[in-house]
Design an enzyme around this catalytic site. Sequence first.
Site, PDB file in Angstrom:
ATOM      1  N   GLY A  73       0.801  -1.220   0.000  1.00 36.19           N
ATOM      2  CA  GLY A  73       0.000   0.000   0.000  1.00 36.19           C
ATOM      3  C   GLY A  73       0.835   1.271   0.000  1.00 36.19           C
ATOM      4  O   GLY A  73       0.526   2.238  -0.691  1.00 36.19           O
ATOM      5  N   THR A  74       1.900   1.264   0.784  1.00 35.01           N
ATOM      6  CA  THR A  74       2.723   2.472   0.893  1.00 35.01           C
ATOM      7  C   THR A  74       3.327   2.837  -0.459  1.00 35.01           C
ATOM      8  O   THR A  74       3.259   3.996  -0.888  1.00 35.01           O
ATOM      9  CB  THR A  74       3.836   2.250   1.941  1.00 35.01           C
ATOM     10  OG1 THR A  74       3.204   1.958   3.194  1.00 35.01           O
ATOM     11  CG2 THR A  74       4.714   3.474   2.096  1.00 35.01           C
ATOM     12  N   GLN A 181      -7.685  -0.537   3.147  1.00 35.07           N
ATOM     13  CA  GLN A 181      -8.529  -1.161   4.181  1.00 35.07           C
ATOM     14  C   GLN A 181      -9.845  -1.689   3.616  1.00 35.07           C
ATOM     15  O   GLN A 181     -10.541  -2.459   4.279  1.00 35.07           O
ATOM     16  CB  GLN A 181      -8.838  -0.153   5.301  1.00 35.07           C
ATOM     17  CG  GLN A 181      -7.635   0.246   6.124  1.00 35.07           C
ATOM     18  CD  GLN A 181      -7.114  -0.868   7.011  1.00 35.07           C
ATOM     19  OE1 GLN A 181      -7.833  -1.809   7.351  1.00 35.07           O
ATOM     20  NE2 GLN A 181      -5.862  -0.787   7.396  1.00 35.07           N
ATOM     21  N   SER A 201      -3.324  -3.599  -0.772  1.00 35.96           N
ATOM     22  CA  SER A 201      -2.218  -4.298  -0.116  1.00 35.96           C
ATOM     23  C   SER A 201      -2.691  -5.672   0.350  1.00 35.96           C
ATOM     24  O   SER A 201      -3.688  -5.784   1.079  1.00 35.96           O
ATOM     25  CB  SER A 201      -1.770  -3.457   1.083  1.00 35.96           C
ATOM     26  OG  SER A 201      -0.765  -4.119   1.783  1.00 35.96           O
ATOM     27  N   HIS A 203      -1.643  -7.922   2.511  1.00 33.53           N
ATOM     28  CA  HIS A 203      -1.658  -8.412   3.904  1.00 33.53           C
ATOM     29  C   HIS A 203      -2.877  -7.921   4.681  1.00 33.53           C
ATOM     30  O   HIS A 203      -3.109  -8.346   5.814  1.00 33.53           O
ATOM     31  CB  HIS A 203      -0.338  -8.086   4.627  1.00 33.53           C
ATOM     32  CG  HIS A 203      -0.138  -6.673   5.046  1.00 33.53           C
ATOM     33  ND1 HIS A 203      -0.298  -6.266   6.342  1.00 33.53           N
ATOM     34  CD2 HIS A 203       0.228  -5.569   4.357  1.00 33.53           C
ATOM     35  CE1 HIS A 203      -0.024  -4.964   6.431  1.00 33.53           C
ATOM     36  NE2 HIS A 203       0.298  -4.518   5.232  1.00 33.53           N
ATOM     37  N   THR A 239      12.563  -7.344 -10.385  1.00 32.22           N
ATOM     38  CA  THR A 239      12.029  -8.697 -10.613  1.00 32.22           C
ATOM     39  C   THR A 239      10.758  -8.881  -9.794  1.00 32.22           C
ATOM     40  O   THR A 239      10.749  -8.611  -8.589  1.00 32.22           O
ATOM     41  CB  THR A 239      13.094  -9.744 -10.189  1.00 32.22           C
ATOM     42  OG1 THR A 239      14.270  -9.490 -10.955  1.00 32.22           O
ATOM     43  CG2 THR A 239      12.599 -11.159 -10.417  1.00 32.22           C
ATOM     44  N   CYS A 327       1.389   1.809  12.267  1.00 34.81           N
ATOM     45  CA  CYS A 327       2.618   2.528  11.898  1.00 34.81           C
ATOM     46  C   CYS A 327       2.899   3.666  12.868  1.00 34.81           C
ATOM     47  O   CYS A 327       4.036   4.066  13.032  1.00 34.81           O
ATOM     48  CB  CYS A 327       2.503   3.104  10.496  1.00 34.81           C
ATOM     49  SG  CYS A 327       1.505   2.112   9.430  1.00 34.81           S
TER      50      CYS A 327
END
Length: 394
Positions: A73-74, A181, A201, A203, A239, A327
Amino acid sequence: MSDKVIYMDNAATTRTRPEVVDEMLKYFTILYGNPSSVYEFAGKSRDAIENARQTIASTLNAKPNEIYFTSGGTESDNWALRAVAKAYKSKGRHIITSKIEHHAILNSAKNLEDLDYKISYIDVDEYGVIKLQRLKENIREDTILISVMTANNEIGTIQPVDEIGQIAKSKDIIFHTDAVQYYCHLPIDVRKSNIDLLSASAHKFNGPKGIGFLYINERLKMVPLIFGGSQESGLRAGTQNVPSIVGMAKAAELAHKEMNSRIRTEMMNREYFIGRVLREIPYTRLNGARRNRLPGNMNFSFQFVQSAELLAMLDMEGICVSSGSACSSGSKEASHVLTAIGLDDELAHSSLRFTISEETTKDEIDYVIGILKKIIAQKRKDNRLIGYYNKARR
Ligand code: PLP
């Protein structure tokens, strides 16, 4: 420390599903070719990537050539803001975002301010919904991008993405949404909502960490964030992480297949949890909207106690929750999201976020509420005594 772990921090990260791990394994040990190599063996890795791109595109009503794999996401957020700023600077240098974005957006915006871009940060209402009138008033001739998150990571509030998309389209402004989210938790259609860029993202939806994607509408001019080889149509060098890309697609596929039943389970448990907390723990408020929120999100302020104290005591009982976002949970500053919805510093520092999953059971909820009631009552009593003691000494 308790042996048992009760995990209620699914907005921070989720458990990778075993089916996802199974799917990934052969791309480590059997089909490990570099997808950019020319021989047939490597073609299997390439095929896996293209199948994953197709799967992900279909969950958003996007085209496969509009999905670009990133490290999460970042990176997707950084890329979206920076690329539009760079590619469209001849049109203008003004960007609109909201006050409650994730730091991946806010710090990218701050960095663009240092590069002489102008950023408008739009207010939200008491529930965390962006003020559309303010958004419209802030649009200028030189506005090139509107970036508003689909749902907030702390209070779960869902933004009026369709309306924002309409506004952006009517003014010929690019619309980016940080759906980290939201994606895989609730349905989204990039064409119907006029979304030009979308960050996600893996995760956050039971996929592996360190992998995500950016959807980029094919009509946009884009430039790379990361330079090097010609992977990802020359727009994102490096890669590709084949096992993680495969795992992310599997997680997205499962999440979409099971979405309706998951939403129902999470919402039912959330309502039960909120109802009991508000009824049984005095001086408590729910932050964010009562219903216009992510199915598994709850954020409460427990007056007269510090969230840091509660977090430590819950941790001793094996209960994983958070204050603010993962974070910034080490930060002493009050959450910018809670401040933006009108909480004072003290109340913001008394807030905890609980994010449940479809695996959360009613027994776990009952256990957590029992512990919460006990430790909050105890801490309030201790804090009152300390308050009396300090007053007497003065
Ligand atoms: N955007 C939002 C709304 C998030 O909640 C997060 C992570 O918590 C991110 C971006 C960053 O995503 P990642 O952890 O994949 O870098």
